[in-house]
Design a protein around this motif. Structure first.
Motif, PDB file in Angstrom:
ATOM      1  N   PHE A 146       0.795  -1.222   0.000  1.00  0.00           N
ATOM      2  CA  PHE A 146       0.000   0.000   0.000  1.00  0.00           C
ATOM      3  C   PHE A 146       0.836   1.285   0.000  1.00  0.00           C
ATOM      4  O   PHE A 146       0.436   2.276  -0.605  1.00  0.00           O
ATOM      5  N   PHE A 147       1.983   1.293   0.668  1.00  0.00           N
ATOM      6  CA  PHE A 147       2.746   2.525   0.856  1.00  0.00           C
ATOM      7  C   PHE A 147       4.057   2.553   0.068  1.00  0.00           C
ATOM      8  O   PHE A 147       4.900   3.412   0.336  1.00  0.00           O
ATOM      9  N   GLY A 148       4.235   1.640  -0.874  1.00  0.00           N
ATOM     10  CA  GLY A 148       5.496   1.555  -1.607  1.00  0.00           C
ATOM     11  C   GLY A 148       5.916   2.844  -2.290  1.00  0.00           C
ATOM     12  O   GLY A 148       7.048   3.311  -2.102  1.00  0.00           O
ATOM     13  N   PRO A 149       5.062   3.474  -3.105  1.00  0.00           N
ATOM     14  CA  PRO A 149       5.465   4.735  -3.753  1.00  0.00           C
ATOM     15  C   PRO A 149       5.833   5.836  -2.765  1.00  0.00           C
ATOM     16  O   PRO A 149       6.774   6.598  -3.004  1.00  0.00           O
ATOM     17  N   LEU A 150       5.103   5.934  -1.656  1.00  0.00           N
ATOM     18  CA  LEU A 150       5.414   6.953  -0.653  1.00  0.00           C
ATOM     19  C   LEU A 150       6.776   6.706  -0.031  1.00  0.00           C
ATOM     20  O   LEU A 150       7.606   7.622   0.088  1.00  0.00           O
ATOM     21  N   ILE A 151       7.055   5.468   0.376  1.00  0.00           N
ATOM     22  CA  ILE A 151       8.340   5.151   1.004  1.00  0.00           C
ATOM     23  C   ILE A 151       9.481   5.401   0.042  1.00  0.00           C
ATOM     24  O   ILE A 151      10.495   6.009   0.398  1.00  0.00           O
ATOM     25  N   TYR A 152       9.328   4.947  -1.200  1.00  0.00           N
ATOM     26  CA  TYR A 152      10.389   5.144  -2.184  1.00  0.00           C
ATOM     27  C   TYR A 152      10.661   6.634  -2.392  1.00  0.00           C
ATOM     28  O   TYR A 152      11.823   7.061  -2.453  1.00  0.00           O
ATOM     29  N   SER A 153       9.601   7.434  -2.494  1.00  0.00           N
ATOM     30  CA  SER A 153       9.773   8.874  -2.728  1.00  0.00           C
ATOM     31  C   SER A 153      10.449   9.553  -1.546  1.00  0.00           C
ATOM     32  O   SER A 153      11.298  10.437  -1.731  1.00  0.00           O
ATOM     33  N   LEU A 154      10.098   9.161  -0.327  1.00  0.00           N
ATOM     34  CA  LEU A 154      10.686   9.793   0.848  1.00  0.00           C
ATOM     35  C   LEU A 154      12.144   9.386   1.035  1.00  0.00           C
ATOM     36  O   LEU A 154      12.983  10.214   1.420  1.00  0.00           O
ATOM     37  N   THR A 155      12.456   8.124   0.793  1.00  0.00           N
ATOM     38  CA  THR A 155      13.839   7.667   1.004  1.00  0.00           C
ATOM     39  C   THR A 155      14.804   8.245  -0.024  1.00  0.00           C
ATOM     40  O   THR A 155      16.018   8.210   0.190  1.00  0.00           O
ATOM     41  N   GLN A 156      14.296   8.767  -1.133  1.00  0.00           N
ATOM     42  CA  GLN A 156      15.158   9.386  -2.133  1.00  0.00           C
ATOM     43  C   GLN A 156      15.513  10.828  -1.776  1.00  0.00           C
ATOM     44  O   GLN A 156      16.329  11.451  -2.453  1.00  0.00           O
ATOM     45  N   LEU A 293      -6.763  15.009 -10.232  1.00  0.00           N
ATOM     46  CA  LEU A 293      -7.942  15.865 -10.136  1.00  0.00           C
ATOM     47  C   LEU A 293      -8.589  15.822  -8.764  1.00  0.00           C
ATOM     48  O   LEU A 293      -9.179  16.813  -8.330  1.00  0.00           O
ATOM     49  N   MET A 294      -8.475  14.690  -8.067  1.00  0.00           N
ATOM     50  CA  MET A 294      -9.242  14.496  -6.841  1.00  0.00           C
ATOM     51  C   MET A 294      -8.397  14.513  -5.574  1.00  0.00           C
ATOM     52  O   MET A 294      -8.966  14.519  -4.482  1.00  0.00           O
ATOM     53  N   SER A 295      -7.069  14.510  -5.701  1.00  0.00           N
ATOM     54  CA  SER A 295      -6.213  14.416  -4.511  1.00  0.00           C
ATOM     55  C   SER A 295      -5.395  15.671  -4.331  1.00  0.00           C
ATOM     56  O   SER A 295      -5.151  16.424  -5.284  1.00  0.00           O
ATOM     57  N   THR A 296      -4.952  15.882  -3.093  1.00  0.00           N
ATOM     58  CA  THR A 296      -4.134  17.049  -2.757  1.00  0.00           C
ATOM     59  C   THR A 296      -2.655  16.724  -2.810  1.00  0.00           C
ATOM     60  O   THR A 296      -1.853  17.510  -3.323  1.00  0.00           O
ATOM     61  N   HIS A 297      -2.271  15.579  -2.289  1.00  0.00           N
ATOM     62  CA  HIS A 297      -0.865  15.164  -2.263  1.00  0.00           C
ATOM     63  C   HIS A 297      -0.751  13.772  -2.875  1.00  0.00           C
ATOM     64  O   HIS A 297      -1.617  12.920  -2.651  1.00  0.00           O
ATOM     65  N   TRP A 298       0.321  13.550  -3.610  1.00  0.00           N
ATOM     66  CA  TRP A 298       0.489  12.253  -4.254  1.00  0.00           C
ATOM     67  C   TRP A 298       1.949  11.951  -4.520  1.00  0.00           C
ATOM     68  O   TRP A 298       2.810  12.846  -4.521  1.00  0.00           O
ATOM     69  N   CYS A 299       2.219  10.683  -4.759  1.00  0.00           N
ATOM     70  CA  CYS A 299       3.529  10.194  -5.206  1.00  0.00           C
ATOM     71  C   CYS A 299       3.284   9.257  -6.379  1.00  0.00           C
ATOM     72  O   CYS A 299       2.450   8.353  -6.277  1.00  0.00           O
ATOM     73  N   ILE A 300       4.004   9.470  -7.471  1.00  0.00           N
ATOM     74  CA  ILE A 300       3.829   8.668  -8.678  1.00  0.00           C
ATOM     75  C   ILE A 300       5.187   8.110  -9.072  1.00  0.00           C
ATOM     76  O   ILE A 300       6.172   8.851  -9.160  1.00  0.00           O
ATOM     77  N   LEU A 301       5.244   6.808  -9.303  1.00  0.00           N
ATOM     78  CA  LEU A 301       6.486   6.150  -9.681  1.00  0.00           C
ATOM     79  C   LEU A 301       6.479   5.801 -11.161  1.00  0.00           C
ATOM     80  O   LEU A 301       5.437   5.456 -11.726  1.00  0.00           O
ATOM     81  N   SER A 302       7.637   5.892 -11.770  1.00  0.00           N
ATOM     82  CA  SER A 302       7.795   5.401 -13.134  1.00  0.00           C
ATOM     83  C   SER A 302       7.831   3.876 -13.105  1.00  0.00           C
ATOM     84  O   SER A 302       7.889   3.251 -12.038  1.00  0.00           O
ATOM     85  N   TRP A 303       7.800   3.280 -14.292  1.00  0.00           N
ATOM     86  CA  TRP A 303       7.823   1.817 -14.353  1.00  0.00           C
ATOM     87  C   TRP A 303       9.107   1.268 -13.729  1.00  0.00           C
ATOM     88  O   TRP A 303       9.090   0.265 -13.018  1.00  0.00           O
ATOM     89  N   LYS A 304      10.234   1.943 -13.969  1.00  0.00           N
ATOM     90  CA  LYS A 304      11.509   1.486 -13.413  1.00  0.00           C
ATOM     91  C   LYS A 304      11.515   1.625 -11.901  1.00  0.00           C
ATOM     92  O   LYS A 304      12.011   0.738 -11.182  1.00  0.00           O
ATOM     93  N   GLU A 305      10.992   2.729 -11.380  1.00  0.00           N
ATOM     94  CA  GLU A 305      10.940   2.917  -9.930  1.00  0.00           C
ATOM     95  C   GLU A 305       9.982   1.924  -9.277  1.00  0.00           C
ATOM     96  O   GLU A 305      10.239   1.426  -8.177  1.00  0.00           O
ATOM     97  N   ALA A 306       8.871   1.642  -9.957  1.00  0.00           N
ATOM     98  CA  ALA A 306       7.919   0.672  -9.405  1.00  0.00           C
ATOM     99  C   ALA A 306       8.518  -0.729  -9.340  1.00  0.00           C
ATOM    100  O   ALA A 306       8.068  -1.553  -8.530  1.00  0.00           O
ATOM    101  N   THR A 307       9.538  -0.994 -10.167  1.00  0.00           N
ATOM    102  CA  THR A 307      10.209  -2.286 -10.106  1.00  0.00           C
ATOM    103  C   THR A 307      10.849  -2.505  -8.737  1.00  0.00           C
ATOM    104  O   THR A 307      10.891  -3.635  -8.234  1.00  0.00           O
ATOM    105  N   VAL A 308      11.343  -1.436  -8.129  1.00  0.00           N
ATOM    106  CA  VAL A 308      11.928  -1.534  -6.789  1.00  0.00           C
ATOM    107  C   VAL A 308      10.868  -1.952  -5.779  1.00  0.00           C
ATOM    108  O   VAL A 308      11.106  -2.809  -4.906  1.00  0.00           O
TER     109      VAL A 308
END
Length: 356
Positions: A146-156, A293-308
Motif C-alpha cells: 500500500f505505501f510503496g510509492p510513498l516510502i520510495y519517494s521519501l527515502t530518495q 484531479l481528486m487528490s491534494t498530495h500524491w507520489c507517482i512512480l515510473s515503471w523502473k521505480e515501481a520495479t523496486v
C-alpha cells in the motif's frame, strides 16, 4: 375562485404544443412501426451497439490521456534535476549558441507547464519531504502493498529519515519469525535501515481480522514511538483501511484519537492514505488522471521505480499467492499513492460518522 389569469399566463409563456409533440413523437413512431419481437430486438441491438461504441471510444480516449499525462509528469519532473546549479551556468546558456538557447527555452516550457498544471511525480507538503517520518502499518507486507510509492519517494530525499512501526508480527498462520525477516528485507530494498523498523510483538494485537484491536492500546504504541523518535509527520491508513481490513481501520482510529485528544506533539503532522473504489484500485497507472484531479498530495512512480517496490514485495515470499502476483502488476498502489492531511475538524467529523 378560478385562476383564469394564471392559465392564460402559462399558455402564453409555455409552448404547450411543442412540448406535447416532443414527448409523444417517439411513441408515435413506435406505433407506426411493426412492433413484432424481431423488430423490438433489432432496435434494442442497434441502440446497444451504438452505446457500446461510445463507451469504448470514451475509454480509449481516457487511457490515451492517462498515458500522455504519465509521460508528461516524468518529463516535467526532470526539469528540477537537470536545472543548472550555478548562476554562471544559466548565463552561459543564455549567451551561448542556438542549441543552448533551445535548451533554455525547453527548460522554461517545462517550468511553466509544471507550475501551471501542478504535474509532479511527487507532490507533498514541505513538512513531509524533510525530517523524520513515521509510517504506521498493521502487518508485515503493508509497507509494500500500500505505501510503496510513498516510502520510495521519501527515502530518495536527502535528510529525510523514514521509520516503520509495524503493530503485529504477522502470526496469523504461525509464521511470525519468517514474516519478521521478510519485513526487514523488504524495508532494506525500499531504502529503510533495519534500525528504523519497529516490530511490535503484543498478544493483544494479533494478526487476525476476527480480533478487534483496542484503539487505546494501539494509540499508546504510536504515541510512545512519536515522542521517543521526535517524529514530524505520521502516515497511516484512513478510516476505510484501503482494503477494509479491521486491523487497518483500528490503526487509523488510534492515531485519530491522539489527534482528537491533542496528544500529538505540536509540530507533528498527520497524513492518511486515500482508500479508493475497486474499479480505480486495479487501474494501475491509468488512475493518474483521477488522482491529480481528486487528490491534494500524491507520489507517482515510473515503471523502473515501481520495479523496486515490486522487488520489495517479492521479499514477502510467504504471502506471494497467485492473487498477489496479479495485485503487484495491476494495483494502482504499486505506482501511485495519494494522501491527505488530517486536522482536528476532519477527525471530529469522521468520528461522528463512525459512531453513527
Amino acid at each position: 375562485m378560478k385562476f383564469n389569469w394564471l392559465s392564460e399566463y402559462l399558455a402564453e409563456t409555455l409552448n404547450v404544443t411543442a412540448i406535447y409533440d416532443a414527448v409523444t413523437r417517439p411513441f408515435a413512431e413506435l406505433r407506426l412501426e411493426n412492433l413484432s419481437p424481431q423488430a423490438i430486438y433489432c432496435r434494442i441491438r442497434s441502440t446497444s451497439a451504438e452505446a457500446l461504441e461510445h463507451i469504448v471510444i470514451a475509454c480509449a480516449v481516457y487511457l490515451l490521456v492517462c498515458l500522455g499525462l504519465y509521460k508528461l509528469t516524468f518529463w516535467l519532473s526532470t526539469s528540477s534535476t537537470s536545472a543548472p546549479s550555478a548562476p554562471g551556468a544559466q548565463l552561459k546558456k543564455e549567451n551561448g549558441n542556438g542549441g543552448d538557447t533551445n535548451v533554455s527555452n525547453n527548460g522554461g516550457l517545462r517550468n511553466a507547464l509544471q507550475n501551471g498544471l501542478r504535474l509532479r511525480s511527487v507532490h507533498l507538503p514541505k513538512a513531509a519531504l524533510m525530517g523524520r517520518m513515521l509510517l504506521v502499518i498493521a502487518h508485515p507486507d503493508d509497507e509494500c502493498m500500500f505505501f510503496g510509492p510513498l516510502i520510495y519517494s521519501l527515502t530518495q530525499r536527502d535528510g529525510c529519515q523514514v521509520y516503520v512501526l509495524c503493530l503485529s508480527n504477522g502470526n496469523y498462520e504461525q509464521q511470525s519469525q519468517l514474516r519478521r525477516e521478510e519485513l526487514f528485507r523488504a524495508c532494506k530494498r525500499l531504502g529503510i535501515d533495519e534500525s528504523n523498523v519497529i516490530l511490535v510483538n503484543a498478544t493483544n494485537l494479533p494478526d487476525d481480522p476476527n480480533v478487534e484491536w483496542r484503539p487505546d492500546a494501539v494509540a499508546s504504541f504510536i504515541l510512545h514511538t512519536v515522542e521517543s523518535l521526535d517524529i514530524q509527520a505520521i502516515f497511516t491508513f484512513d478510516r476505510d483501511g484501503v482494503s477494509s481490513h479491521p486491523n487497518h481501520c483500528a490503526v487509523y482510529y488510534a492515531a485519530a484519537s491522539l489527534c482528537l485528544a491533542n496528544l500529538l506533539p505540536k509540530g507533528c503532522k498527520f497524513f492518511t492514505l486515500d482508500s479508493i473504489n475497486l474499479a480505480r484500485k486495479y487501474l494501475s497507472i491509468f488512475d493518474l488522471l483521477c488522482t491529480c484531479l481528486m487528490s491534494t498530495h500524491w507520489c507517482i512512480l515510473s515503471w523502473k521505480e515501481a520495479t523496486v517496490v515490486r522487488g520489495a514485495m517479492m521479499e514477502h515470499q510467504s504471502q506471494m499467492k497467485w492473487f498477489r502476483w496479479l495485485y503487484i502488476y495491476t494495483s494502482r498502489y504499486m505506482y501511485i499513492n495519494s494522501m491527505r492531511e488530517i486536522n482536528l475538524s476532519d477527525v471530529e467529523l469522521e468520528m461522528q460518522i463512525h459512531d453513527n
